[in-house]
Design a protein around this motif. Structure first.
Motif, PDB file in Angstrom:
ATOM      1  N   GLU A 179       0.851  -1.188   0.000  1.00 40.08           N
ATOM      2  CA  GLU A 179       0.000   0.000   0.000  1.00 40.08           C
ATOM      3  C   GLU A 179       0.888   1.239   0.000  1.00 40.08           C
ATOM      4  OE1 GLU A 179      -3.115   2.412   2.874  1.00 40.08           O
ATOM      5  OE2 GLU A 179      -2.616   0.346   3.363  1.00 40.08           O
ATOM      6  N   LEU A 180       0.602   2.190  -0.878  1.00 43.23           N
ATOM      7  CA  LEU A 180       1.355   3.435  -0.954  1.00 43.23           C
ATOM      8  C   LEU A 180       0.989   4.296   0.260  1.00 43.23           C
ATOM      9  CD1 LEU A 180       3.271   5.243  -2.524  1.00 43.23           C
ATOM     10  CD2 LEU A 180       1.344   5.944  -3.946  1.00 43.23           C
ATOM     11  N   VAL A 181       1.975   4.576   1.125  1.00 50.07           N
ATOM     12  CA  VAL A 181       1.713   5.301   2.364  1.00 50.07           C
ATOM     13  C   VAL A 181       2.450   6.642   2.440  1.00 50.07           C
ATOM     14  CG1 VAL A 181       1.089   3.264   3.721  1.00 50.07           C
ATOM     15  CG2 VAL A 181       3.493   3.982   3.591  1.00 50.07           C
ATOM     16  N   GLY A 182       3.291   6.940   1.460  1.00 53.41           N
ATOM     17  CA  GLY A 182       3.998   8.211   1.455  1.00 53.41           C
ATOM     18  C   GLY A 182       4.871   8.318   0.227  1.00 53.41           C
ATOM     19  N   TYR A 183       5.360   9.518  -0.005  1.00 53.01           N
ATOM     20  CA  TYR A 183       6.249   9.713  -1.150  1.00 53.01           C
ATOM     21  C   TYR A 183       7.108  10.942  -0.919  1.00 53.01           C
ATOM     22  CZ  TYR A 183       3.654  13.702  -2.995  1.00 53.01           C
ATOM     23  OH  TYR A 183       3.094  14.943  -3.158  1.00 53.01           O
ATOM     24  N   ALA A 184       8.182  11.009  -1.660  1.00 50.31           N
ATOM     25  CA  ALA A 184       9.055  12.182  -1.660  1.00 50.31           C
ATOM     26  C   ALA A 184       9.450  12.450  -3.102  1.00 50.31           C
ATOM     27  CB  ALA A 184      10.297  11.932  -0.815  1.00 50.31           C
ATOM     28  N   GLN A 185       9.677  13.711  -3.392  1.00 47.47           N
ATOM     29  CA  GLN A 185      10.106  14.063  -4.738  1.00 47.47           C
ATOM     30  C   GLN A 185      11.307  14.994  -4.650  1.00 47.47           C
ATOM     31  OE1 GLN A 185       7.465  16.302  -7.594  1.00 47.47           O
ATOM     32  NE2 GLN A 185       7.351  14.230  -8.418  1.00 47.47           N
ATOM     33  N   LEU A 186      12.335  14.650  -5.384  1.00 50.06           N
ATOM     34  CA  LEU A 186      13.594  15.391  -5.387  1.00 50.06           C
ATOM     35  C   LEU A 186      13.811  16.010  -6.758  1.00 50.06           C
ATOM     36  CD1 LEU A 186      15.727  12.531  -3.813  1.00 50.06           C
ATOM     37  CD2 LEU A 186      14.380  14.257  -2.634  1.00 50.06           C
ATOM     38  N   ARG A 187      14.433  17.193  -6.782  1.00 47.91           N
ATOM     39  CA  ARG A 187      14.737  17.843  -8.064  1.00 47.91           C
ATOM     40  C   ARG A 187      16.149  18.423  -8.022  1.00 47.91           C
ATOM     41  NH1 ARG A 187       9.961  22.180  -9.218  1.00 47.91           N
ATOM     42  NH2 ARG A 187      10.907  23.273  -7.489  1.00 47.91           N
ATOM     43  N   TRP A 188      16.717  18.496  -9.199  1.00 49.87           N
ATOM     44  CA  TRP A 188      18.023  19.124  -9.356  1.00 49.87           C
ATOM     45  C   TRP A 188      17.870  20.241 -10.370  1.00 49.87           C
ATOM     46  CZ3 TRP A 188      17.155  14.190  -8.080  1.00 49.87           C
ATOM     47  CH2 TRP A 188      17.823  13.715  -6.944  1.00 49.87           C
TER      48      TRP A 188
END
Length: 191
Positions: free
Chosen positions: A86-95
């Motif tokens: 089950e998807l319970v969280g996420y993070a997104q990174l950028r450069w």
């Protein structure tokens, strides 16, 4: 979103891991990612903002198509946290370009880090943050930075536990509302 552990972060140590599986998102995750992105954003910010601003932001930020495009972007990494599939969280990174208050040769931004409310306090955010720092290390970033709304003390406290300190501010446009984000940064230990 902590004494002895906070001190160990300043030296590059990681917090203990929980039961979260963290992996890089792929195109097949776009629909689930869209759903959790909008749900966690609304849960976090709806009470302190107008429905119109929140609706506009969600419409312009979290659609399945937008998520698919961000997953495909070579300058963006989306990490998803799962428990029992089950998807319970996420993070997104950028450069991309960092604000001038971030002093770094190779900065990396933690653009988003959200966790479903039913797993708050269960280590998911810690696991995602550890994975973010690991990804920054792999990408050879020397500083990780992020913007956090000044009216989100829980998130500010969480980031401080990971060694982030305030270095400046920037404007975040939520719908039609110009809000003040605190810019926080921390060094990334290069291997």
């Amino acid at each position: 979103w902590h004494g002895k552990m906070a001190q160990s972060f300043a030296h590059g140590a990681h917090m203990p891991s929980s039961l979260t599986d963290v992996r890089r998102a792929d195109r097949g995750d776009a629909k689930r990612l869209s759903a959790i992105a909008e749900a966690t954003f609304r849960a976090t910010f709806s009470a302190l903002n107008t429905p119109e601003d929140v609706d506009l932001h969600c419409r312009n930020t979290y659609s399945e198509e937008i998520q698919a495009g961000e997953i495909a972007d070579p300058d963006t990494v989306t990490l998803i946290g799962e428990r029992d599939e089950e998807l319970v969280g996420y993070a997104q990174l950028r450069w991309r370009n960092a604000p001038s208050c971030v002093v770094a040769e190779a900065p990396g931004e933690i653009q988003r880090l959200y966790v479903a409310s039913d797993v708050h306090g269960k280590g998911v955010a810690h696991d995602l943050m550890n994975a973010c720092i690991d990804e920054m290390t792999r990408r050879r970033s020397d500083v990780a930075w992020l913007g956090v709304w000044e009216k989100n003390p829980r998130a500010i406290a969480f980031y401080r536990k990971f060694g982030f300190v305030e270095v400046g501010e920037q404007v975040f446009l939520l719908g039609g509302d110009r809000q003040r984000d605190i810019v926080m940064a921390r060094p990334v230990r290069r291997s």
